[in-house]
Design a protein around this motif. Sequence first.
Motif, PDB file in Angstrom:
ATOM      1  N   VAL A  55      28.246  31.716  51.730  1.00 20.50           N
ATOM      2  CA  VAL A  55      29.366  31.732  52.674  1.00 20.50           C
ATOM      3  C   VAL A  55      30.680  31.875  51.910  1.00 20.50           C
ATOM      4  O   VAL A  55      31.568  32.646  52.301  1.00 20.50           O
ATOM      5  N   HIS A  56      30.800  31.166  50.789  1.00 25.48           N
ATOM      6  CA  HIS A  56      32.003  31.292  49.961  1.00 25.48           C
ATOM      7  C   HIS A  56      32.111  32.690  49.362  1.00 25.48           C
ATOM      8  O   HIS A  56      33.171  33.310  49.362  1.00 25.48           O
ATOM      9  N   ARG A  57      30.988  33.197  48.858  1.00 29.54           N
ATOM     10  CA  ARG A  57      30.992  34.539  48.261  1.00 29.54           C
ATOM     11  C   ARG A  57      31.297  35.604  49.312  1.00 29.54           C
ATOM     12  O   ARG A  57      32.020  36.566  49.039  1.00 29.54           O
ATOM     13  N   GLU A  58      30.759  35.396  50.508  1.00 31.13           N
ATOM     14  CA  GLU A  58      31.027  36.347  51.591  1.00 31.13           C
ATOM     15  C   GLU A  58      32.513  36.362  51.942  1.00 31.13           C
ATOM     16  O   GLU A  58      33.091  37.425  52.203  1.00 31.13           O
ATOM     17  N   ALA A  59      33.152  35.188  51.918  1.00 28.88           N
ATOM     18  CA  ALA A  59      34.591  35.130  52.191  1.00 28.88           C
ATOM     19  C   ALA A  59      35.377  35.865  51.106  1.00 28.88           C
ATOM     20  O   ALA A  59      36.357  36.565  51.395  1.00 28.88           O
ATOM     21  N   ARG A  60      34.949  35.731  49.852  1.00 31.12           N
ATOM     22  CA  ARG A  60      35.595  36.466  48.762  1.00 31.12           C
ATOM     23  C   ARG A  60      35.387  37.971  48.934  1.00 31.12           C
ATOM     24  O   ARG A  60      36.310  38.762  48.731  1.00 31.12           O
ATOM     25  N   ASP A  61      34.170  38.362  49.312  1.00 34.81           N
ATOM     26  CA  ASP A  61      33.878  39.777  49.564  1.00 34.81           C
ATOM     27  C   ASP A  61      34.802  40.330  50.645  1.00 34.81           C
ATOM     28  O   ASP A  61      35.345  41.432  50.517  1.00 34.81           O
ATOM     29  N   GLU A  62      34.960  39.556  51.725  1.00 39.27           N
ATOM     30  CA  GLU A  62      35.772  40.005  52.855  1.00 39.27           C
ATOM     31  C   GLU A  62      37.213  40.243  52.421  1.00 39.27           C
ATOM     32  O   GLU A  62      37.829  41.253  52.788  1.00 39.27           O
ATOM     33  N   ARG A  63      37.777  39.305  51.646  1.00 38.65           N
ATOM     34  CA  ARG A  63      39.165  39.457  51.189  1.00 38.65           C
ATOM     35  C   ARG A  63      39.325  40.693  50.322  1.00 38.65           C
ATOM     36  O   ARG A  63      40.301  41.454  50.472  1.00 38.65           O
ATOM     37  N   GLN A  64      38.387  40.911  49.417  1.00 40.06           N
ATOM     38  CA  GLN A  64      38.488  42.061  48.524  1.00 40.06           C
ATOM     39  C   GLN A  64      38.311  43.374  49.279  1.00 40.06           C
ATOM     40  O   GLN A  64      39.020  44.352  49.017  1.00 40.06           O
ATOM     41  N   CYS A  65      37.376  43.401  50.218  1.00 41.57           N
ATOM     42  CA  CYS A  65      37.147  44.636  50.986  1.00 41.57           C
ATOM     43  C   CYS A  65      38.341  44.953  51.886  1.00 41.57           C
ATOM     44  O   CYS A  65      38.706  46.125  52.054  1.00 41.57           O
ATOM     45  N   LEU A  66      38.950  43.920  52.453  1.00 44.28           N
ATOM     46  CA  LEU A  66      40.131  44.141  53.285  1.00 44.28           C
ATOM     47  C   LEU A  66      41.271  44.716  52.446  1.00 44.28           C
ATOM     48  O   LEU A  66      41.958  45.659  52.869  1.00 44.28           O
ATOM     49  N   GLN A  67      41.438  44.170  51.246  1.00 45.46           N
ATOM     50  CA  GLN A  67      42.483  44.666  50.354  1.00 45.46           C
ATOM     51  C   GLN A  67      42.193  46.096  49.904  1.00 45.46           C
ATOM     52  O   GLN A  67      43.101  46.918  49.772  1.00 45.46           O
ATOM     53  N   LYS A  68      40.935  46.406  49.711  1.00 51.37           N
ATOM     54  CA  LYS A  68      40.550  47.707  49.179  1.00 51.37           C
ATOM     55  C   LYS A  68      40.511  48.797  50.245  1.00 51.37           C
ATOM     56  O   LYS A  68      40.946  49.928  50.015  1.00 51.37           O
ATOM     57  N   TYR A  69      39.979  48.451  51.448  1.00 54.72           N
ATOM     58  CA  TYR A  69      39.725  49.474  52.458  1.00 54.72           C
ATOM     59  C   TYR A  69      40.662  49.420  53.659  1.00 54.72           C
ATOM     60  O   TYR A  69      40.690  50.361  54.462  1.00 54.72           O
ATOM     61  N   GLY A  70      41.424  48.330  53.816  1.00 60.80           N
ATOM     62  CA  GLY A  70      42.440  48.255  54.863  1.00 60.80           C
ATOM     63  C   GLY A  70      41.905  48.489  56.261  1.00 60.80           C
ATOM     64  O   GLY A  70      40.997  47.793  56.734  1.00 60.80           O
ATOM     65  N   ARG A  71      42.451  49.494  56.942  1.00 67.06           N
ATOM     66  CA  ARG A  71      42.088  49.756  58.333  1.00 67.06           C
ATOM     67  C   ARG A  71      40.597  50.052  58.503  1.00 67.06           C
ATOM     68  O   ARG A  71      39.994  49.682  59.513  1.00 67.06           O
ATOM     69  N   ALA A  72      40.023  50.725  57.541  1.00 66.30           N
ATOM     70  CA  ALA A  72      38.595  51.045  57.634  1.00 66.30           C
ATOM     71  C   ALA A  72      37.760  49.763  57.675  1.00 66.30           C
ATOM     72  O   ALA A  72      36.752  49.676  58.391  1.00 66.30           O
ATOM     73  N   TRP A  73      38.187  48.751  56.930  1.00 68.96           N
ATOM     74  CA  TRP A  73      37.447  47.489  56.944  1.00 68.96           C
ATOM     75  C   TRP A  73      37.613  46.782  58.291  1.00 68.96           C
ATOM     76  O   TRP A  73      36.662  46.199  58.813  1.00 68.96           O
ATOM     77  N   HIS A  74      38.823  46.832  58.852  1.00 68.96           N
ATOM     78  CA  HIS A  74      39.028  46.265  60.191  1.00 68.96           C
ATOM     79  C   HIS A  74      38.098  46.947  61.199  1.00 68.96           C
ATOM     80  O   HIS A  74      37.504  46.289  62.065  1.00 68.96           O
ATOM     81  N   GLU A  75      37.946  48.253  61.094  1.00 66.92           N
ATOM     82  CA  GLU A  75      37.078  48.986  62.004  1.00 66.92           C
ATOM     83  C   GLU A  75      35.613  48.588  61.777  1.00 66.92           C
ATOM     84  O   GLU A  75      34.847  48.427  62.733  1.00 66.92           O
ATOM     85  N   TYR A  76      35.239  48.435  60.519  1.00 66.87           N
ATOM     86  CA  TYR A  76      33.871  48.021  60.216  1.00 66.87           C
ATOM     87  C   TYR A  76      33.584  46.636  60.809  1.00 66.87           C
ATOM     88  O   TYR A  76      32.522  46.407  61.410  1.00 66.87           O
ATOM     89  N   CYS A  77      34.532  45.699  60.663  1.00 68.38           N
ATOM     90  CA  CYS A  77      34.348  44.353  61.205  1.00 68.38           C
ATOM     91  C   CYS A  77      34.272  44.373  62.736  1.00 68.38           C
ATOM     92  O   CYS A  77      33.559  43.559  63.337  1.00 68.38           O
ATOM     93  N   ARG A  78      34.992  45.288  63.356  1.00 72.80           N
ATOM     94  CA  ARG A  78      34.922  45.421  64.814  1.00 72.80           C
ATOM     95  C   ARG A  78      33.543  45.931  65.226  1.00 72.80           C
ATOM     96  O   ARG A  78      32.955  45.471  66.201  1.00 72.80           O
ATOM     97  N   ARG A  79      33.012  46.895  64.458  1.00 73.92           N
ATOM     98  CA  ARG A  79      31.709  47.487  64.783  1.00 73.92           C
ATOM     99  C   ARG A  79      30.555  46.538  64.427  1.00 73.92           C
ATOM    100  O   ARG A  79      29.504  46.567  65.079  1.00 73.92           O
ATOM    101  N   VAL A  80      30.744  45.756  63.370  1.00 78.37           N
ATOM    102  CA  VAL A  80      29.700  44.828  62.913  1.00 78.37           C
ATOM    103  C   VAL A  80      30.314  43.429  62.878  1.00 78.37           C
ATOM    104  O   VAL A  80      30.804  42.978  61.843  1.00 78.37           O
ATOM    105  N   PRO A  81      30.331  42.715  63.986  1.00 82.26           N
ATOM    106  CA  PRO A  81      31.082  41.463  64.070  1.00 82.26           C
ATOM    107  C   PRO A  81      30.452  40.281  63.350  1.00 82.26           C
ATOM    108  O   PRO A  81      31.159  39.329  62.997  1.00 82.26           O
ATOM    109  N   TYR A  82      29.143  40.311  63.116  1.00 84.39           N
ATOM    110  CA  TYR A  82      28.490  39.144  62.518  1.00 84.39           C
ATOM    111  C   TYR A  82      28.379  39.310  61.008  1.00 84.39           C
ATOM    112  O   TYR A  82      28.052  40.379  60.506  1.00 84.39           O
ATOM    113  N   ARG A  83      28.659  38.226  60.308  1.00 83.29           N
ATOM    114  CA  ARG A  83      28.765  38.282  58.849  1.00 83.29           C
ATOM    115  C   ARG A  83      27.410  38.177  58.157  1.00 83.29           C
ATOM    116  O   ARG A  83      27.069  38.999  57.311  1.00 83.29           O
TER     117      ARG A  83
END
Length: 418
Positions: free
Chosen positions: A384-412
């Motif tokens: 869960v901690h590693r997943e939170a770190r992954d999320e922060r890095q992916c958001l920083q790296k991919y921006g809007r595309a990551w927001h769209e991915y999270c909308r399409r795949v809501p469960y972590r």
Amino acid sequence: MASLQGPRAPLEFGGPLGAAALLLLLPATMFHLLLVARSGPARLLGPPPYLPGLEVLWSPRALLLLLTWLGLQAAFYLLPARKVAEGQELKDKSRLCYPINGFQALVLTALLVGLGVSVGLPLGALPEMLLPLAFAATITTFIFSFLLYMKAQVAPASALAPGGNSGNLIYDFFLGRELNPRICSFDFKYFCELRPGLIGWVFINLALLVQEAEQRGSPSLAMWLVNAFQLLYVGDALWHEEAILTTMDITHDGFGFMLAFGDLAWVPFTYSLQAQFLLYHPQPMGLPMAAVICLINAIGYYIFRGANSQKNTFRKNPSDPSVSGLETIPTATGRQLLVSGWWGMVRHPNYLGDLIMALAWSLPCGVSHLLPYFYVLYFTALLVHREARDERQCLQKYGRAWHEYCRRVPYRILPYIY
């Protein structure tokens, strides 16, 4: 030197205070588990049966055995590899090369240990040395981490990790300053990540199985299951060794006490907890229950391996027939985010498989004690901690595309729950 890197990464693990606490808490937890596993009550949350003195913990023989083991695995690392792979692009646009021979090291170690046992090597005596071995590993990792910290003082700014250069000595010692510390072609982080600790884990398990056979005439079915499940996991990791080159540990985290202690001490001495528990607390098990547990482990492994293989295949060759039909989201970096297949089910399906396997490893120990389930609890918190770190890095790296991915795949990790 940290100022040469530009903006500093946000502090993790509670900053310097959290890092200082973990420097003490991680070794203390490891020794607590080793002590209570062999006690009668085996209470995870209770005090250990006794506090060992230095005469119990310190053993020159254990230190020599540990250093011999590290030297043996280092020698296997330096052998000709079946393949040499390039890592991810670094800040200076270069790529490091890595030998892919971890599975070869596992097989050679097995042959060497088998030869030793055939001429009288007392493998069953190893469980009695776990405490002094863990103590030797802890002292070794503190010294090793200090040397890594000093080495980083003369490393160029381009060789430093994003997160381990806060300017605080304790925090940077814990997280690690240098991303890929090397001497010539020998990469310390890559070597430690999959070799001494993982291979040591399965041979500690084997030694516990041998001692159980010596004590009771034959190993229990529960002990066989734990050994088989965890050997499969380690063998899989080493067979697919190249996949680790794209993980956060290699591409982002510095090599300091956190990874060194985790690789060389925490993994072999706490991941073998189920086998340790079974040696001192045998559990009866019938074939129907064993079949159910095997099915649970098979489901976890199927998800874990399927998700990882799909991701690695897509990263290597998006045109591969097995992944070319998957739906993707384009990103500003030019890379594509998978939004179907395993990675359209949850954002981290490999973590889901990992957790299901962790449960299967603990079930042979029965349900009378919480202690064998420490791995499940710890691994859940870790992922869960590693997943939170992954999320922060992916958001920083991919921006809007990551927001769209999270909308399409809501469960972590767990569909419809988390």
